[in-house]
Design a protein around this motif. Sequence first.
Motif, PDB file in Angstrom:
ATOM      1  N   LYS A   1      -5.253  17.387  -6.839  1.00 18.16           N
ATOM      2  CA  LYS A   1      -4.215  18.320  -6.382  1.00 18.16           C
ATOM      3  C   LYS A   1      -3.409  17.725  -5.237  1.00 18.16           C
ATOM      4  N   ARG A   2      -4.073  17.047  -4.304  1.00 12.42           N
ATOM      5  CA  ARG A   2      -3.386  16.411  -3.176  1.00 12.42           C
ATOM      6  C   ARG A   2      -2.408  15.349  -3.692  1.00 12.42           C
ATOM      7  N   ARG A   3      -2.835  14.568  -4.657  1.00 12.99           N
ATOM      8  CA  ARG A   3      -1.980  13.517  -5.207  1.00 12.99           C
ATOM      9  C   ARG A   3      -0.782  14.107  -5.947  1.00 12.99           C
ATOM     10  N   ILE A   4      -0.997  15.166  -6.689  1.00 12.45           N
ATOM     11  CA  ILE A   4       0.109  15.826  -7.398  1.00 12.45           C
ATOM     12  C   ILE A   4       1.124  16.353  -6.390  1.00 12.45           C
ATOM     13  N   LEU A   5       0.641  16.987  -5.340  1.00 11.50           N
ATOM     14  CA  LEU A   5       1.532  17.551  -4.321  1.00 11.50           C
ATOM     15  C   LEU A   5       2.357  16.466  -3.641  1.00 11.50           C
ATOM     16  N   MET A   6       1.709  15.382  -3.248  1.00 10.28           N
ATOM     17  CA  MET A   6       2.428  14.298  -2.563  1.00 10.28           C
ATOM     18  C   MET A   6       3.422  13.633  -3.510  1.00 10.28           C
TER      19      MET A   6
ATOM     20  N   ALA B   1      14.897   8.240  -0.784  1.00 10.65           N
ATOM     21  CA  ALA B   1      14.226   7.816   0.450  1.00 10.65           C
ATOM     22  C   ALA B   1      12.831   7.249   0.177  1.00 10.65           C
ATOM     23  N   TYR B   2      12.149   7.757  -0.838  1.00 13.46           N
ATOM     24  CA  TYR B   2      10.772   7.333  -1.080  1.00 13.46           C
ATOM     25  C   TYR B   2      10.606   6.591  -2.406  1.00 13.46           C
ATOM     26  N   TYR B   3      10.821   7.278  -3.515  1.00 14.44           N
ATOM     27  CA  TYR B   3      10.524   6.697  -4.822  1.00 14.44           C
ATOM     28  C   TYR B   3      11.383   5.465  -5.117  1.00 14.44           C
ATOM     29  N   LYS B   4      12.671   5.582  -4.893  1.00 19.94           N
ATOM     30  CA  LYS B   4      13.564   4.455  -5.176  1.00 19.94           C
ATOM     31  C   LYS B   4      13.232   3.249  -4.283  1.00 19.94           C
ATOM     32  N   LYS B   5      12.961   3.500  -3.008  1.00 19.35           N
ATOM     33  CA  LYS B   5      12.598   2.410  -2.100  1.00 19.35           C
ATOM     34  C   LYS B   5      11.270   1.772  -2.520  1.00 19.35           C
ATOM     35  N   ALA B   6      10.330   2.577  -2.969  1.00 20.64           N
ATOM     36  CA  ALA B   6       9.047   2.040  -3.429  1.00 20.64           C
ATOM     37  C   ALA B   6       9.245   1.146  -4.663  1.00 20.64           C
ATOM     38  N   GLN B   7      10.171   1.520  -5.534  1.00 19.55           N
ATOM     39  CA  GLN B   7      10.478   0.672  -6.688  1.00 19.55           C
ATOM     40  C   GLN B   7      11.076  -0.666  -6.236  1.00 19.55           C
ATOM     41  N   GLN B   8      11.903  -0.617  -5.213  1.00 24.42           N
ATOM     42  CA  GLN B   8      12.485  -1.853  -4.682  1.00 24.42           C
ATOM     43  C   GLN B   8      11.406  -2.741  -4.063  1.00 24.42           C
TER      44      GLN B   8
ATOM     45  N   LEU C   1       0.814  -1.216   0.000  1.00 24.88           N
ATOM     46  CA  LEU C   1       0.000   0.000   0.000  1.00 24.88           C
ATOM     47  C   LEU C   1       0.851   1.271   0.000  1.00 24.88           C
ATOM     48  N   PRO C   2       1.802   1.418   0.925  1.00 27.32           N
ATOM     49  CA  PRO C   2       2.601   2.650   0.878  1.00 27.32           C
ATOM     50  C   PRO C   2       3.439   2.754  -0.399  1.00 27.32           C
ATOM     51  N   ALA C   3       3.993   1.640  -0.862  1.00 28.56           N
ATOM     52  CA  ALA C   3       4.809   1.667  -2.083  1.00 28.56           C
ATOM     53  C   ALA C   3       3.951   2.060  -3.283  1.00 28.56           C
ATOM     54  N   TYR C   4       2.763   1.489  -3.366  1.00 32.73           N
ATOM     55  CA  TYR C   4       1.870   1.799  -4.473  1.00 32.73           C
ATOM     56  C   TYR C   4       1.554   3.286  -4.515  1.00 32.73           C
ATOM     57  N   TYR C   5       1.199   3.849  -3.371  1.00 38.34           N
ATOM     58  CA  TYR C   5       0.822   5.259  -3.378  1.00 38.34           C
ATOM     59  C   TYR C   5       2.010   6.169  -3.681  1.00 38.34           C
ATOM     60  N   ILE C   6       3.179   5.827  -3.220  1.00 38.80           N
ATOM     61  CA  ILE C   6       4.351   6.644  -3.576  1.00 38.80           C
ATOM     62  C   ILE C   6       4.567   6.591  -5.080  1.00 38.80           C
TER      63      ILE C   6
ATOM     64  N   ALA D   1       2.390   5.620  -7.572  1.00 38.79           N
ATOM     65  CA  ALA D   1       1.257   6.151  -8.336  1.00 38.79           C
ATOM     66  C   ALA D   1       1.195   7.672  -8.261  1.00 38.79           C
ATOM     67  N   LEU D   2       1.403   8.220  -7.067  1.00 38.30           N
ATOM     68  CA  LEU D   2       1.328   9.672  -6.917  1.00 38.30           C
ATOM     69  C   LEU D   2       2.500  10.357  -7.604  1.00 38.30           C
ATOM     70  N   SER D   3       3.670   9.737  -7.547  1.00 41.61           N
ATOM     71  CA  SER D   3       4.838  10.302  -8.223  1.00 41.61           C
ATOM     72  C   SER D   3       4.633  10.311  -9.730  1.00 41.61           C
TER      73      SER D   3
END
Length: 191
Positions: free
Chosen positions: A63-68, A80-87, A28-33, A35-37
């Motif tokens: 707008k909230r999703r674009i900002l995050m 810290a976020y996007y690369k780890k979510a890819q892993q 769930l957290p990886a998906y949202y990072i 998808a939102l990115s």
Amino acid sequence: VTKKAIETMEAMGVSVEEVTLETYSHGLPAYYILALSEASSNLSRYDGIRYGDDRSLFSSEVKRRILMGTYALSSGYYDAYYKKAQQVRTLVTEEMEACLKEYDFLVSPVAPTGAYKLGEKTKDPLEMYKGDLMTVNVNLSGLPAVSVPFVTGGDGLPENLQVIGRRWDELRLLEFGSIIDGSHQNGGAES
């Protein structure tokens, strides 16, 4: 839903075993990072300069999703976020594919709760995001899945099963989903 699904499938002669996917809670957290990115990156062109369109027509949720997403992709946070979510996506995919080498299908509820009424969760985005808990790992993995109506809850709203299949094996997945759907329609399953 799960107990009723097991009973129904066993009655149909299907061998059912419970499995645990260790990476499931990380999806769930990886998906949202991710998808939102990706949404942020794809929608950045609508800045009012290059295409003449601005973001005033975007809902507050968009707008909230674009900002995050912009935050997750920003300097200092990418690793810290996007690369780890890819892993995490890679780990989720590997674990699900390994499980599907041993089993024909994975079956789970579509959501952790029954369906909610239209507009019921719009005031609480976090509750809406948690509703995706059971499906995001499939999206991360790229595996085929189908949502099958299974039972009708006490409130008259559906509670569906998700059937996940092997990559490039959509026909068998749809055939099995159709069998489950047929058992629901013929048996009139109710929770």
